[in-house]
Enzyme design. Sequence first.
Site, PDB file in Angstrom:
ATOM      1  CG  ASN A 177      -1.762   1.220   1.357  1.00  0.00           C
ATOM      2  OD1 ASN A 177      -1.840   2.017   0.416  1.00  0.00           O
ATOM      3  ND2 ASN A 177      -2.412   1.396   2.497  1.00  0.00           N
ATOM      4  CD1 TRP A 178       3.777   1.070  -2.965  1.00  0.00           C
ATOM      5  CD2 TRP A 178       3.841   2.388  -4.781  1.00  0.00           C
ATOM      6  NE1 TRP A 178       4.599   0.485  -3.898  1.00  0.00           N
ATOM      7  CE2 TRP A 178       4.658   1.265  -5.008  1.00  0.00           C
ATOM      8  CE3 TRP A 178       3.727   3.359  -5.785  1.00  0.00           C
ATOM      9  CZ2 TRP A 178       5.361   1.087  -6.209  1.00  0.00           C
ATOM     10  CZ3 TRP A 178       4.409   3.181  -6.975  1.00  0.00           C
ATOM     11  CH2 TRP A 178       5.228   2.054  -7.181  1.00  0.00           C
ATOM     12  CE  LYS A 179      -0.463   3.505   4.621  1.00  0.00           C
ATOM     13  NZ  LYS A 179      -0.588   3.739   6.055  1.00  0.00           N
TER      14      LYS A 179
ATOM     15  CG  HIS B  58      -6.254   2.103   4.607  1.00  0.00           C
ATOM     16  ND1 HIS B  58      -5.928   3.105   5.486  1.00  0.00           N
ATOM     17  CD2 HIS B  58      -5.205   1.239   4.608  1.00  0.00           C
ATOM     18  CE1 HIS B  58      -4.725   2.841   5.990  1.00  0.00           C
ATOM     19  NE2 HIS B  58      -4.270   1.737   5.470  1.00  0.00           N
TER      20      HIS B  58
ATOM     21  CD  GLU C 286      -3.506   5.823   6.210  1.00  0.00           C
ATOM     22  OE1 GLU C 286      -3.363   5.822   4.974  1.00  0.00           O
ATOM     23  OE2 GLU C 286      -2.631   5.378   6.992  1.00  0.00           O
TER      24      GLU C 286
ATOM     25  CD  GLU D 227      -4.056  -2.132   7.072  1.00  0.00           C
ATOM     26  OE1 GLU D 227      -2.890  -2.260   6.716  1.00  0.00           O
ATOM     27  OE2 GLU D 227      -4.764  -1.180   6.708  1.00  0.00           O
TER      28      GLU D 227
ATOM     29  N   GLY E 139       1.709   2.641  10.865  1.00  0.00           N
ATOM     30  CA  GLY E 139       2.705   3.705  10.760  1.00  0.00           C
ATOM     31  C   GLY E 139       3.333   4.102  12.086  1.00  0.00           C
TER      32      GLY E 139
ATOM     33  CB  SER F 125       4.190  -1.382  12.527  1.00  0.00           C
ATOM     34  OG  SER F 125       3.830  -0.013  12.675  1.00  0.00           O
TER      35      SER F 125
ATOM     36  N   GLY G 142       2.495  -0.890   4.397  1.00  0.00           N
ATOM     37  CA  GLY G 142       2.560   0.532   4.064  1.00  0.00           C
ATOM     38  C   GLY G 142       3.996   0.984   3.911  1.00  0.00           C
TER      39      GLY G 142
END
Length: 252
Positions: free
Chosen positions: A9-11, A94, A96, A166, A172, A211, A232
């Site tokens: 997941n490059w975000k 997700h 976010e 998640e 993160g 993480s 991530g």
Amino acid sequence: MRKKLIAANWKMNGGLEVNRALVEAVCQGGSDLSSEVVLCVPFPYLGQVGALLQGSTITLGAQNSSEFESGAYTGEVSAGMVAEFGCSHVILGHSERRTLFGESDGQVAGKVLQALAAGLRPIVCTGECEAARLEGRTTQVVSRQLAAVLEAVPDDACAAMVVAYEPIWAIGTGLSASPEQAQAVHRQIRALLKDRFGAAAELVQILYGGSVKAANASALFAMPDIDGGLIGGASLLADDFLAICAAGDLVT
Ligand code: PGA
């Protein structure tokens, strides 16, 4: 037998130059992996990364797609568009998107329906915030998030679905859930999938995210209901990402 799936997941990271270097390095180092690997990249780079992945077993994915099929939805991207660019998977719901952009359980369910109709494999994300974990509400939160999707999807959706757990407090932060903590939730997710789909639920890949690093991947992936990871930060560094993919292969 479930194959491990490692999803990057490059975000909102990347650029034409860095993407090229990263994808070339991942393709080179990952040419004989037995785990499934998918790179979920920002929309504008789907064409570029899709072209770079030609001839590779690594597949392309997106990080979101719309709950609507088409029409007057400025700024939205449909599942059909994502599929047209050759994506195999799309990350949906997700944390976010849920917390920063207000996506509701119902919207996530709508997105999953559109993705399935477009022939994509949705990676349906679930996970509790720190307060919910501390208050002992993890099961309640994850069940609610997943139930909204499971009630909406057709009976034959099982084969296409991927679920990710998640915990928000692990994303993160460098503070991964322990393998045992994650496995407990994954087992519960498997039970919910079995209630809905029966024995076919044994084939659904349930990914852990939050993480994941080379140092903790093997222990996480060795748990019976952890079928890979949603990665991530570590997916932006070829060596780190490849080490995580290799950990997936070790326990496949
Ligand atoms: P992280 O992110 O690996 O950087 O914790 C995971 C994710 O948000 O999917």
